[in-house]
Write an enzyme that holds these catalytic residues in place. Structure first.
Site, PDB file in Angstrom:
ATOM      1  N   GLY A  12       2.071  11.146 -16.143  1.00  0.00           N
ATOM      2  CA  GLY A  12       2.311  11.071 -14.701  1.00  0.00           C
ATOM      3  C   GLY A  12       3.213   9.927 -14.277  1.00  0.00           C
ATOM      4  O   GLY A  12       3.130   9.470 -13.130  1.00  0.00           O
ATOM      5  N   ASN A  14       6.335  10.148 -13.691  1.00  0.00           N
ATOM      6  CA  ASN A  14       7.198  10.686 -12.628  1.00  0.00           C
ATOM      7  C   ASN A  14       6.424  10.843 -11.319  1.00  0.00           C
ATOM      8  O   ASN A  14       6.980  10.636 -10.241  1.00  0.00           O
ATOM      9  CB  ASN A  14       7.830  12.003 -13.069  1.00  0.00           C
ATOM     10  N   LEU A  98       4.848  28.974 -14.738  1.00  0.00           N
ATOM     11  CA  LEU A  98       4.264  29.622 -13.560  1.00  0.00           C
ATOM     12  C   LEU A  98       4.887  31.008 -13.374  1.00  0.00           C
ATOM     13  O   LEU A  98       6.097  31.174 -13.536  1.00  0.00           O
ATOM     14  CB  LEU A  98       4.522  28.768 -12.323  1.00  0.00           C
ATOM     15  N   ASN A 112      11.601  21.583 -10.330  1.00  0.00           N
ATOM     16  CA  ASN A 112      11.212  21.200 -11.696  1.00  0.00           C
ATOM     17  C   ASN A 112      12.136  20.119 -12.237  1.00  0.00           C
ATOM     18  O   ASN A 112      13.333  20.109 -11.966  1.00  0.00           O
ATOM     19  CB  ASN A 112      11.280  22.434 -12.604  1.00  0.00           C
ATOM     20  N   HIS A 114      13.572  18.495 -15.757  1.00  0.00           N
ATOM     21  CA  HIS A 114      13.729  18.852 -17.173  1.00  0.00           C
ATOM     22  C   HIS A 114      14.536  17.762 -17.878  1.00  0.00           C
ATOM     23  O   HIS A 114      15.636  17.418 -17.409  1.00  0.00           O
ATOM     24  CB  HIS A 114      14.437  20.202 -17.289  1.00  0.00           C
ATOM     25  N   ASP A 155      12.791  26.385 -17.392  1.00  0.00           N
ATOM     26  CA  ASP A 155      13.689  25.249 -17.147  1.00  0.00           C
ATOM     27  C   ASP A 155      15.088  25.701 -16.733  1.00  0.00           C
ATOM     28  O   ASP A 155      16.104  25.196 -17.247  1.00  0.00           O
ATOM     29  CB  ASP A 155      13.747  24.335 -18.390  1.00  0.00           C
ATOM     30  N   GLU A 184      14.927   9.862 -15.300  1.00  0.00           N
ATOM     31  CA  GLU A 184      14.104  10.856 -14.598  1.00  0.00           C
ATOM     32  C   GLU A 184      13.498  10.257 -13.327  1.00  0.00           C
ATOM     33  O   GLU A 184      13.511  10.895 -12.269  1.00  0.00           O
ATOM     34  CB  GLU A 184      12.956  11.328 -15.499  1.00  0.00           C
TER      35      GLU A 184
HETATM   36  C1  GRF Z   1       8.947  14.189 -18.580  1.00  0.00           C
HETATM   37  O1  GRF Z   1       9.891  13.834 -19.555  1.00  0.00           O
HETATM   38  C2  GRF Z   1       9.255  15.532 -18.014  1.00  0.00           C
HETATM   39  O2  GRF Z   1      10.607  15.774 -17.813  1.00  0.00           O
HETATM   40  C3  GRF Z   1       8.730  16.408 -19.125  1.00  0.00           C
HETATM   41  O3  GRF Z   1       7.487  15.806 -19.457  1.00  0.00           O
HETATM   42  C4  GRF Z   1       7.592  14.413 -19.227  1.00  0.00           C
HETATM   43  C5  GRF Z   1       6.459  14.012 -18.336  1.00  0.00           C
HETATM   44  O4  GRF Z   1       6.343  12.629 -18.200  1.00  0.00           O
HETATM   45  N1  GRF Z   1       8.663  17.789 -18.752  1.00  0.00           N
HETATM   46  P1  GRF Z   1       5.324  12.003 -17.160  1.00  0.00           P
HETATM   47  O5  GRF Z   1       3.996  12.722 -17.307  1.00  0.00           O
HETATM   48  O6  GRF Z   1       5.901  12.168 -15.788  1.00  0.00           O
HETATM   49  O7  GRF Z   1       5.210  10.553 -17.538  1.00  0.00           O
END
Ligand code: GRF
Length: 225
Positions: A12, A14, A98, A112, A114, A155, A184
């Site tokens: 988590g 992000n 989904l 999303n 990616h 994706d 990200e």
């Molecule tokens: C990220 O690299 C995202 O793009 C991928 O999984 C990872 C998740 O990281 N699909 P986090 O859980 O947000 O730390």
């Protein structure tokens, strides 16, 4: 105020970037209404709780349980989010596919993240697969993208933000992973600002989205199959 749901499966980080941006004012007029994880032990659920955000474990059926089970779960998940008044759904490390049963509840409002360039390395372990491709001399760069999820393609969808990452000669999988995660956290916020804060009929983004939809349908990249 725009209510968003963030769907996660793990750490988590992000999600944390979104929470920090909301609290810090970089993502104005946005409220994280609920965080959902398909895994009970996802650290992201604790992150949400620490910020007083409803954090829900939603057990998701395994692929082996068949399409019907998945579609039923997707309808339940959509209904759950609707109870929280959710307008936008952000997939931030959500590792489930989904179905349209979910997506149709939030048309053009599922986003999303990616960790690769558009059309490249769809699915799990994208960073590791890109790094292996670099080592095999097949690519020199990878990247990060944020896109709208129009359908069940993995994706893939109209791209909102993209950043290229040139892989360095002394790069390791760890350094590349770290660099991609840093990007990200920034790119996701940038894309959400563009989408959520620049919304409305006739807005720059809604016009762009229509154009990008056309591009997607013209795309013949084999990954989109
Ligand atoms: C990220 O690299 C995202 O793009 C991928 O999984 C990872 C998740 O990281 N699909 P986090 O859980 O947000 O730390």
């Amino acid at each position: 105020m725009t209510d968003i749901a963030v769907l996660i499966s793990g750490n988590g980080s992000n999600l944390q970037a979104i929470i920090d941006a909301v609290e810090g004012g970089q993502l104005p007029r946005t409220h994280v209404a609920v965080v959902v994880s398909d895994r009970a032990d996802a650290f992201g659920l604790q992150r949400a709780q620490r910020h007083g955000i409803p954090a829900i474990h939603f057990p998701y059926p395994a692929r082996s349980q068949g399409r019907q089970a998945r579609e039923n779960a997707d309808r339940e998940l959509a209904a759950l989010l609707e109870q929280y008044g959710v307008q936008w759904v952000v997939l931030a490390g959500w590792l489930r596919l989904l179905s349209n049963s979910f997506i149709q509840h939030f048309p053009s409002r599922v986003v999303n993240l990616h960790p690769a360039l558009p059309g490249q390395f769809p699915g799990l372990e994208a960073i590791a697969r890109a790094f292996a491709a670099y080592k095999a001399g097949q690519i020199r760069e990878t990247g990060v993208m944020v896109h709208v999820v129009p359908d069940e393609a993995v994706d893939a969808g109209p791209v909102i933000a993209v950043e290229h990452v040139l892989i360095q000669p002394d790069e390791t999988l760890d350094t590349l992973t770290e660099r991609i995660h840093q990007i990200e956290h920034r790119l996701l916020i940038q894309a959400l600002v563009t989408l959520i804060c620049d919304e409305g009929p006739g807005s720059r983004m809604s016009l762009n989205l229509q154009e990008r939809e056309k591009e997607l349908h013209n795309c013949s990249d084999p990954y989109y199959e």
